[in-house]
Design a protein around this motif. Structure first.
Motif, PDB file in Angstrom:
ATOM      1  N   HIS A 762      25.749  45.896  47.982  1.00  0.00           N
ATOM      2  CA  HIS A 762      27.034  45.584  47.366  1.00  0.00           C
ATOM      3  C   HIS A 762      26.736  44.583  46.246  1.00  0.00           C
ATOM      4  O   HIS A 762      26.614  43.394  46.484  1.00  0.00           O
ATOM      5  N   GLU A 765      31.604  42.558  44.149  1.00  0.00           N
ATOM      6  CA  GLU A 765      32.833  42.845  44.885  1.00  0.00           C
ATOM      7  C   GLU A 765      33.887  41.866  44.412  1.00  0.00           C
ATOM      8  O   GLU A 765      33.998  40.742  44.925  1.00  0.00           O
ATOM      9  N   SER A 770      34.264  46.697  41.573  1.00  0.00           N
ATOM     10  CA  SER A 770      33.197  46.683  42.578  1.00  0.00           C
ATOM     11  C   SER A 770      32.074  47.602  42.118  1.00  0.00           C
ATOM     12  O   SER A 770      32.296  48.572  41.383  1.00  0.00           O
TER      13      SER A 770
END
Length: 1019
Positions: A762, A765, A770
């Motif tokens: 990730h 975010e 994102s």
């Protein structure tokens, strides 16, 4: 009632117009809504300040957590220490707090000005239920190498076959390219584990072994795909699973207390990734001059034109006019036999249910016309998945589909399209097809195209099941699966050009049916720190096939085609049938203690009617252990969310085909009774039986690590495996004095090992944006450890089977050939038997002679060094972008493919056409890398080139319309998307495509590049 269907090509402009209007309306609505939100935020009386700290469940601050006032766009992110300050509209506001890897929380302030929030780690990824074969497990309890494919990223790609959505997405799973409409790509899990045994991956559909083609399955019906890679995971399927297992689970209705209708429509255009075409008139004539360079140019360098040369004296008469001049035509055969392809897909599903019943009903229509004319594919599919609770403890259901595939039409021959001269035409002045334009045995490519061709494949599948959760013993359940596969293949054709142009027609029918009966008993329980999941299985399979064919030729007329075979002068009938049976038992236990230590043990017994009399059954045990270190007290670290070590060891099998262990007979002319008497036919033994033929056995060790780090921002797994296959199924040559050439037996050992990495990150975010990434990396290498055990020269080293291209210590894909070093030029010192324009063969031992025994060497291997897939997913407000890059690399001397277009001057060379751009050698082109010579060399070697490539394989951009528009249309979702497939390929390979291993050959087929536009809606 909702109706949405756009099937016809003429509707595409209308659809584009509608989609464009919807998009502009949505953008306008989005802008208006955004403006309203800004005005509202300005008008809000934000005079209440709230401060706070965001922590994880270990009390560690979470930097970058999103804090948003519910119902507004007003929000901030926490700083490095997890602190935040936010002005909200009132002291009764509600905050929505979220962070990657944690459950989102809503906090009502109720007048508080300072808060401390602890977010709970979201264990959904760990607790995800995974299909593992004859049951399910939570991912956190897995001890083997089980991977879930990322299907969502490729839902919008123009993939007619579900296997295309697996390409490059699962480490260790190799999925090939497709070059024809609707076809299934090659599938391979963790390389080769056999020489001549069954190499197919086992497909399990909704718990039932599926032997039909994946072309039959509507990709939109698939819920999930799990791949079992290591032996400890595949051992539950025993002898069927030596090559890995793919578990496909279809969608089912949910307990939504209502009905959900989803529809999608897309249209894609297709064109080849490489624009390879035959030479046109000017290039073709220049090529003839190069072929005839000794006549067309002056010695000694053959670069100055010969004024006395007339091409008309050498050219084939078919390419001359009645006056003896070169025909004026420049006919484009290739363009006539190809066109721009398309894929049109329309899908609709209805699902829903209640506590007592859930259902899914779907329809699909896929229509594809590929680049080559008549390479057509149409699939109509219908599915019904239904489950009902007869009692709280008793479920009954069916998972079923019907698929009807139409492949009517015969293609023109690609080889002949590229071979025909542009100086001739396919039809005469009366419009009649010219069967042999060259006046040789080279047929007109449209001889195979201009026929009446009917090809249909009908697939029927149904799994009837019942499941009982025994009320008297919590945790004990029984499931009965009765799976049915039925397939009808019909192939008819009539051609006036076949059978020596006397006309031929045929009808072939093939019916296949199998049933699968599984009895599965499962017990699950938790007591204290202990948890157990045990499964017992007893099952059986029966498969049967029937074939009937009839052919006739010598027709006076073919107006009724294949529907009146009795009109043919010569009539023939054929028939065939077979059946085979399997039965099996399996026991598996999964035990977990204190959420830290996990054990899985499996034993399976398989029987197969096709194996030899003395070896009908095989036993396949496995065991695996896992240690969840992150649950140990000594490894409580806020940076480590999950860390699990796994080790598994087991045995799986591979079965032979149904008749390999028994002797076979052939019927042939045996005796003639007297002079001029009739021939009597007799039977004689054709092959030797082997009553001791046994299963191939693959033992495998798998070491794995699963990890999740930094609040689950980084997660993934690492795998290392080593497999060894014994008792390889192989045809061994035997002395001819026996009356036979070979016998099926078990010999040798093969090693297969590799490394795999799957990494998910990730990267960003934020509130509106994102970015996530997935990287899949895998290596695989096989090596032959033993073969026959023979040592013919007594040097203590086992003999290689050179004629079978098998070498001890080398891979199955070893390339053993002559090494070349350029092309002989006019002024070179050329050895006897070679000529200007032929390949220079390296004399390995320097004895001045080129011989197969002394001068062939191992050049490399056809297998790659590693594969890598890189997926990026970016979301900004209503927009979503997926980009997938796929690459296969050969490393040093790996992933080699044959890449040579040799041309020797002969009668056909002065007629045939070739792909434009082939870099043939000639005195005018001494740097050409493809040999062209006046005569055949003594040895004509091959040339192998690196096939490594990087491919921009899939790009999907989608826009989800604003809620206010969706609400006005009474919808719950409306998404517009565009996508591209195989957009760009970077490679040094010269030819159709490196992945399909097709060089600049006349009979190659292109990989297609696709661009699509589509719409998804749900209400």
């Amino acid at each position: 009632m909702f109706k949405y269907q756009i099937n016809c090509l003429t509707c595409v402009p209308l659809r584009l117009a509608v989609l464009t209007l919807l998009w502009f309306y949505s953008v306008g609505s989005s802008f208006a809504a955004h403006s309203t939100a800004i005005e509202r935020s300005v008008d809000l009386n934000q005079d209440f300040e709230i401060t706070g700290t965001i922590l994880d469940n270990n009390g560690v601050p979470l930097p970058g957590a999103t804090v948003l006032e519910k119902g507004t766009n007003n929000g901030v992110q926490s700083d490095f220490d997890g602190n935040f300050t936010l002005e909200v509209s009132s002291e009764d506001a509600v905050l929505v707090i979220s962070f990657v890897g944690f459950d989102t929380q809503e906090i009502a302030l109720n007048g508080q000005s300072t808060i401390e929030v602890t977010l709970e780690e979201n264990a959904a990824a760990l607790d995800e239920v995974v299909v593992v074969g004859y049951g399910t497990q939570e991912r956190s309890d897995l001890t083997g190498a089980v991977e879930t494919a990322d299907l969502e990223t490729f839902r919008k790609s123009p993939n007619t076959n579900i296997a295309q959505s697996l390409q490059g997405t699962v480490p260790g799973l190799s999925v090939g390219q497709v070059t024809s409409s609707g076809s299934t790509p090659s599938l391979n899990i963790r390389g080769s584990s056999t020489i001549s045994g069954n190499s197919n991956v086992l497909i399990v559909l909704d718990g039932i072994q599926y032997n039909g083609s994946l072309e039959s399955i509507n990709p939109n019906d698939i819920e999930s795909i799990n791949v079992l890679k290591d032996v400890s995971s595949t051992a539950v399927y025993g002898a069927q699973a030596a090559n890995g297992v793919i578990l496909i689970t279809t969608k089912s209705g949910g307990y939504t207390r209502g009905t959900r209708v989803s529809a999608s429509s897309s249209y894609a255009i297709q064109e080849p990734t490489e624009d390879i075409r035959p030479m046109r008139r000017e290039e073709y004539l220049n090529h003839m001059y190069d072929l005839l360079y000794e006549e067309a140019y002056l010695a000694p360098d053959y670069t100055q034109p010969n004024p006395n040369f007339n091409l008309e004296d050498y050219i084939d008469p078919s390419m001359l006019t009645e006056d003896g001049e070169i025909a004026p035509f420049d006919y484009d055969w290739f363009d006539e036999g190809t066109h721009k392809g398309y894929i049109n897909e329309n899908k609709v599903s209805v699902s829903g249910g209640s506590e007592a019943v859930r259902y899914l009903f779907s329809l699909g229509l896929t229509d594809q016309e590929n680049f080559i004319r008549n390479d057509n594919f149409q699939r109509k599919s219908i599915r019904l998945n239904l489950e009902t609770k007869a009692r709280d403890w008793w479920k009954i259901g069916i998972q079923s589909f019907g698929s009807f595939v139409n492949k009517d039409g015969a293609e023109p021959s690609m080889d002949r399209l590229l071979r025909q001269s542009p100086l001739i035409q396919p039809y005469d002045e009366n419009g009649n097809l010219v069967p042999f334009p060259f006046n040789t045995n080279t047929e007109n490519p449209f001889v195979t195209y201009d026929v009446n061709d009917y090809e249909r494949h009908d697939y029927f599948f149904a799994n009837l099941y019942t499941e009982i959760d025994f009320p008297f013993l919590t945790g004990l359940s029984y499931r009965l699966n009765f799976g049915n596969n039925y397939r009808i293949n019909k192939y008819y054709r009539a051609s006036e050009y076949a059978a020596g142009f006397t006309g031929e027609a045929f009808k072939n029918h093939n019916n296949y049916y199998d049933w699968n009966l599984d009895n599965i008993l499962t017990y699950k329980d938790k007591f204290g720190k202990h948890a157990i999941n045990a499964t017992l299985l007893y099952g059986a399979i029966k498969r049967q096939n029937e074939y009937t064919g009839s052919t006739a030729n010598g027709f006076t007329r073919l107006s009724l085609g294949y529907n009146s075979l009795e009109q043919g002068t010569n009539q023939f009938a054929y028939s065939d049938a077979w059946q085979e049976t399997l039965n099996y038992q399996m026991a598996r236990v999964n035990y977990k203690f204190d959420d830290k230590y996990i054990f899985t043990g499996t034993i399976r017994r398989d029987g197969f009617s096709g194996f030899a009399q003395n070896n009908k059954y095989g036993y396949f045990p496995s065991a695996a252990l896992a240690w969840v270190l992150s649950n140990e007290s000594f490894l409580q670290n806020e940076k480590i969310n999950n860390l699990k070590l796994r080790v598994g060891y087991g045995l799986s099998g591979n079965q032979t085909s149904r008749y390999n262990s028994i002797a076979s007979l052939i019927t042939r002319p045996a005796y003639i009774y007297g002079d001029g008497g009739s021939t009597a036919f007799g039977q004689e033994q054709n092959t030797l039986g082997n009553a001791d033929l046994r299963w191939e056995k693959t033992t495998g060790l798998n070491l794995g690590v699963d990890f999740s780090l930094f609040s689950s921002r980084i997660s993934g797994n690492v795998e290392y495996y080593i497999n060894r296959t014994n008792d390889l199924l192989f045809q061994v040559a035997i002395p001819h004095v026996t009356g036979f050439n070979d016998i099926n037996t078990n010999i040798g050992k093969l090693e297969n090992k590799g490394f795999e990495l799957g990494l998910n990150t990730h990267n960003i975010e934020a509130e509106d944006f994102s970015w996530t990434s997935t990287i899949n990396f895998s290596t695989n290498k096989n090596k032959i450890l033993e073969l026959t055990g023979r040592d013919s020269d007594g040097d203590g080293v086992e003999d290689d089977l050179i004629s079978s291209n098998l070498f001890i210590g080398e891979s199955l894909g070893t390339i053993y050939a002559y090494q070349t070093k350029g092309i002989y030029q006019l002024n070179d010192e050329i050895p006897e038997g070679y000529f200007p324009g032929t390949l220079r063969v390296v004399d390995q031992n320097g004895d001045g002679n080129i011989t197969p025994a002394d001068d062939r060497v191992i050049l490399g291997r056809s297998e790659p060094a590693y594969r890598i897939g890189f997926i990026n997913n970016l979301s900004y407000k209503n927009w979503n972008l997926n980009v997938f890059i796929n690459s296969i690399q050969g490393g040093k001397d790996g992933y080699l493919g044959y890449n040579l277009n040799r041309l020797v001057l002969d009668d056909n060379a002065l007629r045939d056409n070739y792909p434009s751009g082939v870099n043939f050698w000639s005195p005018n082109n001494p740097a050409g890398d493809q040999p062209l010579s006046r005569n055949n060399a003594t040895i004509e070697p091959g040339v192998w080139k690196d096939r490594s490539f990087i491919r921009l394989q899939d790009v999907n951009l989608s826009y989800s319309f604003e809620p206010n528009l969706i609400e006005k249309l009474s919808l719950s979702d409306l998404t517009l998307f565009i996508s591209g497939k195989n957009i760009a390929t970077w490679t040094d390979w010269k030819g159709w495509d490196p992945e399909t291993n097709q060089e600049l050959t006349r009979n190659g087929r292109p990989v297609m590049k696709s661009y699509s536009l589509g719409l998804n809606l749900t209400f």
